[in-house]
Design a protein around this motif. Structure first.
Motif, mmCIF file in Angstrom:
data_model
loop_
_atom_site.group_PDB
_atom_site.id
_atom_site.type_symbol
_atom_site.label_atom_id
_atom_site.label_comp_id
_atom_site.label_asym_id
_atom_site.label_seq_id
_atom_site.Cartn_x
_atom_site.Cartn_y
_atom_site.Cartn_z
ATOM 1 N N VAL A 147 -14.817 -1.774 -11.314
ATOM 2 C CA VAL A 147 -15.093 -2.976 -10.557
ATOM 3 C C VAL A 147 -14.025 -3.220 -9.503
ATOM 4 C CG1 VAL A 147 -15.395 -5.453 -10.675
ATOM 5 C CG2 VAL A 147 -16.262 -4.001 -12.514
ATOM 6 N N THR A 148 -12.779 -3.256 -9.947
ATOM 7 C CA THR A 148 -11.696 -3.560 -9.031
ATOM 8 C C THR A 148 -11.619 -2.547 -7.903
ATOM 9 O OG1 THR A 148 -10.477 -4.423 -10.897
ATOM 10 C CG2 THR A 148 -9.260 -4.053 -8.881
ATOM 11 N N ALA A 149 -11.720 -1.321 -8.287
ATOM 12 C CA ALA A 149 -11.580 -0.263 -7.296
ATOM 13 C C ALA A 149 -12.728 -0.269 -6.301
ATOM 14 C CB ALA A 149 -11.506 1.098 -7.977
ATOM 15 N N ARG A 150 -13.936 -0.585 -6.780
ATOM 16 C CA ARG A 150 -15.059 -0.525 -5.871
ATOM 17 C C ARG A 150 -15.040 -1.689 -4.893
ATOM 18 N NH1 ARG A 150 -20.091 -0.008 -8.910
ATOM 19 N NH2 ARG A 150 -18.905 1.674 -9.844
ATOM 20 N N THR A 151 -14.725 -2.897 -5.400
ATOM 21 C CA THR A 151 -14.776 -4.060 -4.516
ATOM 22 C C THR A 151 -13.623 -4.063 -3.513
ATOM 23 O OG1 THR A 151 -14.815 -5.046 -6.718
ATOM 24 C CG2 THR A 151 -15.804 -6.291 -4.910
ATOM 25 N N HIS A 152 -12.470 -3.653 -3.943
ATOM 26 C CA HIS A 152 -11.312 -3.688 -3.049
ATOM 27 C C HIS A 152 -10.613 -2.345 -3.124
ATOM 28 C CE1 HIS A 152 -11.549 -8.120 -2.683
ATOM 29 N NE2 HIS A 152 -12.106 -7.995 -3.868
ATOM 30 N N PRO A 153 -11.202 -1.358 -2.492
ATOM 31 C CA PRO A 153 -10.745 -0.001 -2.725
ATOM 32 C C PRO A 153 -9.340 0.294 -2.240
ATOM 33 C CG PRO A 153 -12.374 -0.065 -0.970
ATOM 34 C CD PRO A 153 -12.189 -1.453 -1.437
ATOM 35 N N LEU A 154 -8.918 -0.338 -1.171
ATOM 36 C CA LEU A 154 -7.640 0.046 -0.562
ATOM 37 C C LEU A 154 -6.908 -1.179 -0.036
ATOM 38 C CD1 LEU A 154 -8.754 3.090 1.626
ATOM 39 C CD2 LEU A 154 -7.335 3.188 -0.421
ATOM 40 N N PRO A 155 -5.606 -1.084 0.030
ATOM 41 C CA PRO A 155 -4.895 -2.095 0.812
ATOM 42 C C PRO A 155 -5.338 -1.961 2.250
ATOM 43 C CG PRO A 155 -3.410 -0.359 0.022
ATOM 44 C CD PRO A 155 -4.729 -0.154 -0.627
ATOM 45 N N PRO A 156 -5.890 -3.048 2.829
ATOM 46 C CA PRO A 156 -6.558 -2.999 4.134
ATOM 47 C C PRO A 156 -5.807 -2.119 5.115
ATOM 48 C CG PRO A 156 -5.877 -5.224 3.523
ATOM 49 C CD PRO A 156 -5.816 -4.378 2.311
ATOM 50 N N ALA A 157 -6.403 -0.991 5.386
ATOM 51 C CA ALA A 157 -5.746 0.169 5.962
ATOM 52 C C ALA A 157 -4.653 -0.147 6.983
ATOM 53 C CB ALA A 157 -6.785 1.097 6.567
ATOM 54 N N ALA A 158 -5.033 -0.314 8.214
ATOM 55 C CA ALA A 158 -4.015 -0.389 9.247
ATOM 56 C C ALA A 158 -3.678 -1.836 9.591
ATOM 57 C CB ALA A 158 -4.465 0.361 10.502
ATOM 58 N N MET A 159 -2.747 -2.424 8.844
ATOM 59 C CA MET A 159 -2.125 -3.667 9.297
ATOM 60 C C MET A 159 -0.774 -3.254 9.832
ATOM 61 S SD MET A 159 -2.884 -7.043 7.319
ATOM 62 C CE MET A 159 -3.532 -7.106 5.682
ATOM 63 N N PRO A 160 -0.721 -3.069 11.128
ATOM 64 C CA PRO A 160 0.474 -2.433 11.691
ATOM 65 C C PRO A 160 1.713 -3.267 11.429
ATOM 66 C CG PRO A 160 -0.825 -3.474 13.417
ATOM 67 C CD PRO A 160 -1.613 -3.600 12.140
ATOM 68 N N GLY A 161 2.803 -2.591 11.109
ATOM 69 C CA GLY A 161 4.072 -3.278 10.936
ATOM 70 C C GLY A 161 4.249 -3.916 9.583
ATOM 71 N N LEU A 162 3.183 -3.932 8.773
ATOM 72 C CA LEU A 162 3.295 -4.551 7.458
ATOM 73 C C LEU A 162 3.454 -3.473 6.396
ATOM 74 C CD1 LEU A 162 3.536 -7.337 6.540
ATOM 75 C CD2 LEU A 162 1.072 -7.480 6.173
ATOM 76 N N SER A 163 4.360 -3.703 5.491
ATOM 77 C CA SER A 163 4.612 -2.720 4.446
ATOM 78 C C SER A 163 3.394 -2.607 3.529
ATOM 79 C CB SER A 163 5.827 -3.143 3.622
ATOM 80 O OG SER A 163 5.587 -4.409 3.045
ATOM 81 N N ARG A 164 3.376 -1.548 2.775
ATOM 82 C CA ARG A 164 2.245 -1.334 1.889
ATOM 83 C C ARG A 164 2.139 -2.475 0.871
ATOM 84 N NH1 ARG A 164 0.760 4.518 -0.565
ATOM 85 N NH2 ARG A 164 1.244 4.989 1.615
ATOM 86 N N TYR A 165 3.280 -2.866 0.287
ATOM 87 C CA TYR A 165 3.218 -3.943 -0.698
ATOM 88 C C TYR A 165 2.849 -5.267 -0.031
ATOM 89 C CZ TYR A 165 7.817 -5.911 0.539
ATOM 90 O OH TYR A 165 8.871 -6.512 1.175
ATOM 91 N N GLY A 166 3.200 -5.409 1.246
ATOM 92 C CA GLY A 166 2.803 -6.601 1.976
ATOM 93 C C GLY A 166 1.294 -6.667 2.127
ATOM 94 N N ARG A 167 0.697 -5.532 2.490
ATOM 95 C CA ARG A 167 -0.764 -5.500 2.621
ATOM 96 C C ARG A 167 -1.423 -5.721 1.266
ATOM 97 N NH1 ARG A 167 0.381 -0.551 5.474
ATOM 98 N NH2 ARG A 167 -0.898 0.608 3.988
ATOM 99 N N LEU A 168 -0.842 -5.135 0.238
ATOM 100 C CA LEU A 168 -1.386 -5.297 -1.105
ATOM 101 C C LEU A 168 -1.341 -6.771 -1.522
ATOM 102 C CD1 LEU A 168 -0.349 -3.045 -4.116
ATOM 103 C CD2 LEU A 168 -2.333 -4.498 -3.854
ATOM 104 N N ALA A 169 -0.209 -7.417 -1.267
ATOM 105 C CA ALA A 169 -0.088 -8.838 -1.598
ATOM 106 C C ALA A 169 -1.155 -9.627 -0.860
ATOM 107 C CB ALA A 169 1.310 -9.350 -1.237
ATOM 108 N N HIS A 170 -1.360 -9.278 0.401
ATOM 109 C CA HIS A 170 -2.374 -9.938 1.218
ATOM 110 C C HIS A 170 -3.755 -9.811 0.564
ATOM 111 C CE1 HIS A 170 -3.537 -11.618 5.126
ATOM 112 N NE2 HIS A 170 -4.655 -10.932 4.974
ATOM 113 N N ALA A 171 -4.068 -8.608 0.153
ATOM 114 C CA ALA A 171 -5.376 -8.359 -0.462
ATOM 115 C C ALA A 171 -5.535 -9.138 -1.760
ATOM 116 C CB ALA A 171 -5.548 -6.859 -0.713
#
Lengths: 260, 260
Positions: free
Chosen positions: B11-35
């Motif tokens: 379920v989790t993986a299908r609905t939100h598969p990735l940290p929203p790919a290209a948020m330029p300048g934002l770290s991976r954990y930053g994008r993950l937190a956003h998601a």
DNA sequence: GAGTGGTCTAGACCACGAC
DNA sequence: TCGTGGTCTAGACCACTCT
């Protein structure tokens, strides 16, 4: 701002070879933070100084980089350290002052550029410390304090009346120095003349009625309600080094607090 | 408190598969937190609910455990999440209320157990929102609000007078319900009747003169100085959902603020 | 005992600041 | 270009909570 590093591998490692071995129940990074905190408070690095690099510290203490970083994070959270990417990790400088004004809205006709109020020393005296002050400053029965009364004004308009108490002999340099050269802020003065860095303060707010003298200085009617701010200021090392009471017009009081 | 987990990997993986790919300048954990923040605010997990375990979330988003933990740390810092060792990671419950009393020292003869003041609803009315309220609550020109006036007392002694404004139709359930069953705290009521969780509030303090009516309710002399607390309360999702003004005796004001 | 978050390691590469 | 802190990985074991 000097980087107090000679040969970090040796010096650091020899003086503080290990996170103090058996502190039961405390994590390794907790013990490391404890050890580093002690070294900072002992003054091994002055405020503004840079610590050795992460890698060097981690090697010196024999821990992984991540563990060291957790320890540093604790000290950053405590306000002891500041980290800057690409530059290093530094011991925090003290408070600059002027923060008492944040409790008031004194309309400056010009706009909202928050100026530092002019300071006028009304009196300076040395006296025996009261019992409560002895406890606060850790003085013995013979302990003495320096007291100052200040009037602070914005554009010729008196706005704050202050009573400052600091312990002797720590603040002895203030007893003889010429107040006309002090400038408007006390905390930088404490650092310059007495080597005392103010790191933290606690303000206790209440409303009281101004007595005739206070009201007179502030050009308010006697018995008018005043905001009384009782501040205790603490040095980097922890002990209280200033007790200050400030009065201002209660109707000029304005403050915003966040709840979470 | 239900653990809303069925098959997190899928379920989790299908609905939100990735940290929203290209948020330029934002770290991976930053994008993950956003998601993750988005999913929490959408209400995917109710307040008090537990998130999937670290390992499951990390796998679902295809990041290392440490990265996921950094993202969670961001949300904990924002006050959205609470972590408990051995139990899990939970969406924070809202504020309980009663915190306005922290600005006052009302001497309870008994001691310092801080009781919740009794609440008496003086009036309840629906009216057109004022322009300022429309902006605050995001209402249109026809927007309406519910207003409440409350008197809060400790041991038969009136201590706080309150004017509460909440937007309609969000708070419609309050219009018809019987106030006698509301209890002394509004925030739990908001959650129970309207599904609104108060996560954060901002209090603006000032001293004003009490007008005749206010002073009368509080049993103080007219023109007496009063502490006015203007509060804006915000839901988990962010928007302001309550504007409240509270008056109390200025001479009962007492507050401590820390400076660092 | 099973499952959770907390701690810890030993690497790697990146972004930034100063020289 | 070099040294700094910032990000990220892929593991391991520990402490705690529930059942």
């Amino acid at each position: 701002m000097t980087n107090a590093i000679a040969s970090p591998d040796e010096v650091t490692a020899r003086t503080h070879p290990l996170p103090p071995a058996a502190m039961p129940g405390l994590s390794r990074y907790g013990r490391l933070a404890h050890a580093l905190r002690a070294r900072i408070l002992e003054g091994e690095w002055a405020p503004g100084d840079g610590l050795p690099a992460e890698a060097a510290l981690a090697r010196a203490y024999g821990v992984a980089l991540g563990t060291l970083r957790q320890a540093l994070a604790v000290l950053v959270d405590e306000g002891l350290l500041v980290r800057e990417q690409g530059r290093g990790t530094f011991v925090r400088r003290g408070l600059e002052g002027a923060s008492l004004l944040r409790f008031f809205r004194f309309r400056q006709d010009g706009g909202d550029a928050l100026a530092v109020p002019r300071s006028r020393i009304l009196s300076r005296a040395v006296r025996r410390a009261k019992p409560q002050e002895r406890g606060l400053f850790g003085l013995d029965a013979e302990g003495r304090v320096l007291t100052l009364r200040r009037l602070r004004s914005l554009e010729q308009q008196p706005c704050l009346l202050e009573q400052v108490v600091v312990p002797l002999p720590l603040f002895a340099p203030l007893v003889d120095s010429d107040p006309s050269g002090w400038g408007p802020l006390l905390y930088p003065l404490y650092q310059r003349l007495c080597g005392v860095v103010v790191a933290r303060a606690q303000d206790h707010l209440a409303i009281t009625r101004l007595d005739a003298t206070q009201a007179d200085w502030l050009r308010l009617p006697a018995q008018a309600p005043g905001l009384r701010v009782q501040r205790q200021a603490f040095s980097l090392a922890g002990p209280c080094i200033e007790s200050r009471t400030t009065w201002g017009d209660a109707f000029a009081f304005e403050y915003t607090a966040e709840v979470r």
